[in-house]
Design a protein around this motif. Sequence first.
Motif, PDB file in Angstrom:
ATOM      1  N   ALA A  19       0.849  -1.199   0.000  1.00 52.39           N
ATOM      2  CA  ALA A  19       0.000   0.000   0.000  1.00 52.39           C
ATOM      3  C   ALA A  19       0.879   1.242   0.000  1.00 52.39           C
ATOM      4  CB  ALA A  19      -0.910   0.002   1.212  1.00 52.39           C
ATOM      5  N   VAL A  20       0.386   2.276  -0.609  1.00 51.96           N
ATOM      6  CA  VAL A  20       1.081   3.561  -0.603  1.00 51.96           C
ATOM      7  C   VAL A  20       0.555   4.373   0.575  1.00 51.96           C
ATOM      8  CG1 VAL A  20       1.503   5.681  -1.901  1.00 51.96           C
ATOM      9  CG2 VAL A  20       1.354   3.478  -3.105  1.00 51.96           C
ATOM     10  N   VAL A  21       1.488   4.906   1.347  1.00 53.41           N
ATOM     11  CA  VAL A  21       1.140   5.677   2.534  1.00 53.41           C
ATOM     12  C   VAL A  21       1.342   7.160   2.238  1.00 53.41           C
ATOM     13  CG1 VAL A  21       1.772   6.113   4.941  1.00 53.41           C
ATOM     14  CG2 VAL A  21       1.774   3.777   4.048  1.00 53.41           C
ATOM     15  N   LYS A  22       0.376   7.964   2.627  1.00 54.23           N
ATOM     16  CA  LYS A  22       0.497   9.415   2.462  1.00 54.23           C
ATOM     17  C   LYS A  22       1.709   9.906   3.258  1.00 54.23           C
ATOM     18  CE  LYS A  22      -4.495   9.945   1.942  1.00 54.23           C
ATOM     19  NZ  LYS A  22      -5.740  10.401   2.578  1.00 54.23           N
ATOM     20  N   PRO A  23       2.451  10.866   2.728  1.00 55.75           N
ATOM     21  CA  PRO A  23       3.637  11.371   3.438  1.00 55.75           C
ATOM     22  C   PRO A  23       3.297  11.837   4.860  1.00 55.75           C
ATOM     23  CG  PRO A  23       3.521  12.273   1.216  1.00 55.75           C
ATOM     24  CD  PRO A  23       2.222  11.542   1.464  1.00 55.75           C
ATOM     25  N   ASP A  24       4.118  11.464   5.805  1.00 57.35           N
ATOM     26  CA  ASP A  24       4.003  11.856   7.221  1.00 57.35           C
ATOM     27  C   ASP A  24       2.708  11.384   7.893  1.00 57.35           C
ATOM     28  OD1 ASP A  24       6.481  13.213   7.115  1.00 57.35           O
ATOM     29  OD2 ASP A  24       5.468  14.945   6.217  1.00 57.35           O
ATOM     30  N   ALA A  25       1.956  10.517   7.241  1.00 58.76           N
ATOM     31  CA  ALA A  25       0.652  10.110   7.776  1.00 58.76           C
ATOM     32  C   ALA A  25       0.769   9.186   8.986  1.00 58.76           C
ATOM     33  CB  ALA A  25      -0.185   9.449   6.683  1.00 58.76           C
ATOM     34  N   ILE A  26       1.752   8.306   9.021  1.00 57.04           N
ATOM     35  CA  ILE A  26       1.911   7.386  10.162  1.00 57.04           C
ATOM     36  C   ILE A  26       2.208   8.181  11.433  1.00 57.04           C
ATOM     37  CG2 ILE A  26       3.332   5.541  11.158  1.00 57.04           C
ATOM     38  CD1 ILE A  26       1.648   4.364   9.015  1.00 57.04           C
ATOM     39  N   GLY A  27       3.148   9.114  11.358  1.00 52.99           N
ATOM     40  CA  GLY A  27       3.474   9.940  12.528  1.00 52.99           C
ATOM     41  C   GLY A  27       2.276  10.746  12.993  1.00 52.99           C
ATOM     42  N   ALA A  28       1.556  11.331  12.047  1.00 52.85           N
ATOM     43  CA  ALA A  28       0.365  12.111  12.405  1.00 52.85           C
ATOM     44  C   ALA A  28      -0.687  11.224  13.051  1.00 52.85           C
ATOM     45  CB  ALA A  28      -0.206  12.802  11.163  1.00 52.85           C
ATOM     46  N   TRP A  29      -0.874  10.033  12.526  1.00 50.22           N
ATOM     47  CA  TRP A  29      -1.842   9.091  13.090  1.00 50.22           C
ATOM     48  C   TRP A  29      -1.508   8.819  14.558  1.00 50.22           C
ATOM     49  CZ3 TRP A  29      -6.334   6.667  11.678  1.00 50.22           C
ATOM     50  CH2 TRP A  29      -6.758   5.617  12.503  1.00 50.22           C
ATOM     51  N   ASN A  30      -0.260   8.466  14.817  1.00 49.65           N
ATOM     52  CA  ASN A  30       0.141   8.112  16.188  1.00 49.65           C
ATOM     53  C   ASN A  30       0.093   9.303  17.145  1.00 49.65           C
ATOM     54  OD1 ASN A  30       0.506   5.360  15.721  1.00 49.65           O
ATOM     55  ND2 ASN A  30       2.580   5.689  14.955  1.00 49.65           N
ATOM     56  N   ARG A  31       0.290  10.500  16.652  1.00 50.02           N
ATOM     57  CA  ARG A  31       0.176  11.688  17.510  1.00 50.02           C
ATOM     58  C   ARG A  31      -1.272  12.010  17.841  1.00 50.02           C
ATOM     59  NH1 ARG A  31       3.939  13.527  14.063  1.00 50.02           N
ATOM     60  NH2 ARG A  31       2.435  14.727  12.831  1.00 50.02           N
ATOM     61  N   GLU A  32      -2.168  11.781  16.879  1.00 51.36           N
ATOM     62  CA  GLU A  32      -3.549  12.245  17.008  1.00 51.36           C
ATOM     63  C   GLU A  32      -4.547  11.195  17.494  1.00 51.36           C
ATOM     64  OE1 GLU A  32      -4.320  13.785  13.112  1.00 51.36           O
ATOM     65  OE2 GLU A  32      -2.674  15.229  13.265  1.00 51.36           O
ATOM     66  N   LYS A  33      -4.219   9.929  17.388  1.00 49.90           N
ATOM     67  CA  LYS A  33      -5.175   8.870  17.738  1.00 49.90           C
ATOM     68  C   LYS A  33      -4.796   8.247  19.077  1.00 49.90           C
ATOM     69  CE  LYS A  33      -7.127   9.361  13.739  1.00 49.90           C
ATOM     70  NZ  LYS A  33      -8.029  10.457  13.602  1.00 49.90           N
ATOM     71  N   ARG A  34      -5.803   7.879  19.850  1.00 53.20           N
ATOM     72  CA  ARG A  34      -5.561   7.336  21.184  1.00 53.20           C
ATOM     73  C   ARG A  34      -5.442   5.826  21.223  1.00 53.20           C
ATOM     74  NH1 ARG A  34     -10.006   8.667  24.970  1.00 53.20           N
ATOM     75  NH2 ARG A  34      -8.687   7.473  26.335  1.00 53.20           N
ATOM     76  N   PHE A  35      -6.159   5.127  20.394  1.00 58.40           N
ATOM     77  CA  PHE A  35      -6.276   3.679  20.578  1.00 58.40           C
ATOM     78  C   PHE A  35      -5.377   2.894  19.638  1.00 58.40           C
ATOM     79  CE2 PHE A  35     -10.307   5.418  22.200  1.00 58.40           C
ATOM     80  CZ  PHE A  35     -10.182   5.016  23.526  1.00 58.40           C
ATOM     81  N   ALA A  36      -5.717   2.778  18.387  1.00 60.03           N
ATOM     82  CA  ALA A  36      -4.941   1.972  17.452  1.00 60.03           C
ATOM     83  C   ALA A  36      -3.663   2.700  17.044  1.00 60.03           C
ATOM     84  CB  ALA A  36      -5.788   1.648  16.221  1.00 60.03           C
ATOM     85  N   LYS A  37      -2.562   1.978  17.059  1.00 64.93           N
ATOM     86  CA  LYS A  37      -1.262   2.544  16.701  1.00 64.93           C
ATOM     87  C   LYS A  37      -0.779   1.954  15.382  1.00 64.93           C
ATOM     88  CE  LYS A  37      -1.222   5.173  20.114  1.00 64.93           C
ATOM     89  NZ  LYS A  37      -1.641   6.533  19.828  1.00 64.93           N
ATOM     90  N   ALA A  38      -0.032   2.771  14.630  1.00 63.85           N
ATOM     91  CA  ALA A  38       0.397   2.389  13.294  1.00 63.85           C
ATOM     92  C   ALA A  38       1.919   2.392  13.193  1.00 63.85           C
ATOM     93  CB  ALA A  38      -0.189   3.363  12.278  1.00 63.85           C
ATOM     94  N   TYR A  39       2.422   1.586  12.262  1.00 62.49           N
ATOM     95  CA  TYR A  39       3.848   1.572  11.942  1.00 62.49           C
ATOM     96  C   TYR A  39       4.038   0.902  10.585  1.00 62.49           C
ATOM     97  CZ  TYR A  39       3.667  -3.294  13.603  1.00 62.49           C
ATOM     98  OH  TYR A  39       3.349  -4.611  13.779  1.00 62.49           O
ATOM     99  N   MET A  40       5.246   0.986  10.069  1.00 67.89           N
ATOM    100  CA  MET A  40       5.614   0.293   8.841  1.00 67.89           C
ATOM    101  C   MET A  40       6.365  -0.964   9.254  1.00 67.89           C
ATOM    102  SD  MET A  40       4.337   2.282   6.547  1.00 67.89           S
ATOM    103  CE  MET A  40       5.043   1.768   4.991  1.00 67.89           C
ATOM    104  N   ASP A  41       5.958  -2.132   8.729  1.00 69.91           N
ATOM    105  CA  ASP A  41       6.625  -3.372   9.117  1.00 69.91           C
ATOM    106  C   ASP A  41       7.949  -3.542   8.369  1.00 69.91           C
ATOM    107  OD1 ASP A  41       6.033  -4.383   6.571  1.00 69.91           O
ATOM    108  OD2 ASP A  41       4.467  -5.741   7.275  1.00 69.91           O
ATOM    109  N   SER A  42       8.600  -4.678   8.561  1.00 72.87           N
ATOM    110  CA  SER A  42       9.922  -4.910   7.971  1.00 72.87           C
ATOM    111  C   SER A  42       9.891  -4.966   6.446  1.00 72.87           C
ATOM    112  CB  SER A  42      10.525  -6.203   8.534  1.00 72.87           C
ATOM    113  OG  SER A  42       9.695  -7.302   8.198  1.00 72.87           O
ATOM    114  N   GLU A  43       8.708  -5.118   5.867  1.00 71.34           N
ATOM    115  CA  GLU A  43       8.573  -5.142   4.407  1.00 71.34           C
ATOM    116  C   GLU A  43       8.009  -3.813   3.886  1.00 71.34           C
ATOM    117  OE1 GLU A  43       6.155  -8.598   3.754  1.00 71.34           O
ATOM    118  OE2 GLU A  43       7.796  -9.957   4.235  1.00 71.34           O
ATOM    119  N   ASP A  44       8.015  -2.795   4.732  1.00 71.53           N
ATOM    120  CA  ASP A  44       7.492  -1.459   4.414  1.00 71.53           C
ATOM    121  C   ASP A  44       6.006  -1.460   4.085  1.00 71.53           C
ATOM    122  OD1 ASP A  44       9.716   0.096   4.966  1.00 71.53           O
ATOM    123  OD2 ASP A  44      10.600  -0.313   2.996  1.00 71.53           O
ATOM    124  N   ASP A  45       5.268  -2.355   4.726  1.00 67.46           N
ATOM    125  CA  ASP A  45       3.811  -2.366   4.608  1.00 67.46           C
ATOM    126  C   ASP A  45       3.233  -1.686   5.842  1.00 67.46           C
ATOM    127  OD1 ASP A  45       3.841  -3.880   2.219  1.00 67.46           O
ATOM    128  OD2 ASP A  45       3.979  -5.748   3.359  1.00 67.46           O
TER     129      ASP A  45
END
Length: 151
Positions: A86-112
Amino acid sequence: MRFVLLLMALAAWGSPARAEELVKASDMETIAALARGFGSATIEKGDTTYVKGRIDGTLYAIFFYDCDAEGADCKSIQFYASWDDAVVKPDAIGAWNREKRFAKAYMDSEDDPVLELDVNLRHGVARANLEDTMDWWRISLEKFKSDVLEL
């Protein structure tokens, strides 16, 4: 007499909470049944046992953690979803983790991109509470796809 009435009032006040059956992480069938209220869900058995589900077309899993040696008596669960290539919007993972309380996001070892939600069930929770958590998972999946992924 007042003491007896006080005891009766306290017993009546506390009994509904005690009467409700708590859902624990070892109640895999109950957890799968609750997940079916949001889409499809099956219990998959292999090296590990987990619930494989789908909500609004999105595939996810519920993994069981802190289990005994036989894979029973689990204490926690984790909702997990990933999107291959999947293509991730620039800076979206960091913004998600700063703004959301429950589910956390990251890129796995295969950049997914991956979305996870951990739930402590060590002493059990009310069925309605776990159902509400599953609804938070549904909302998180929906928002993650719209806010983070370029689909």
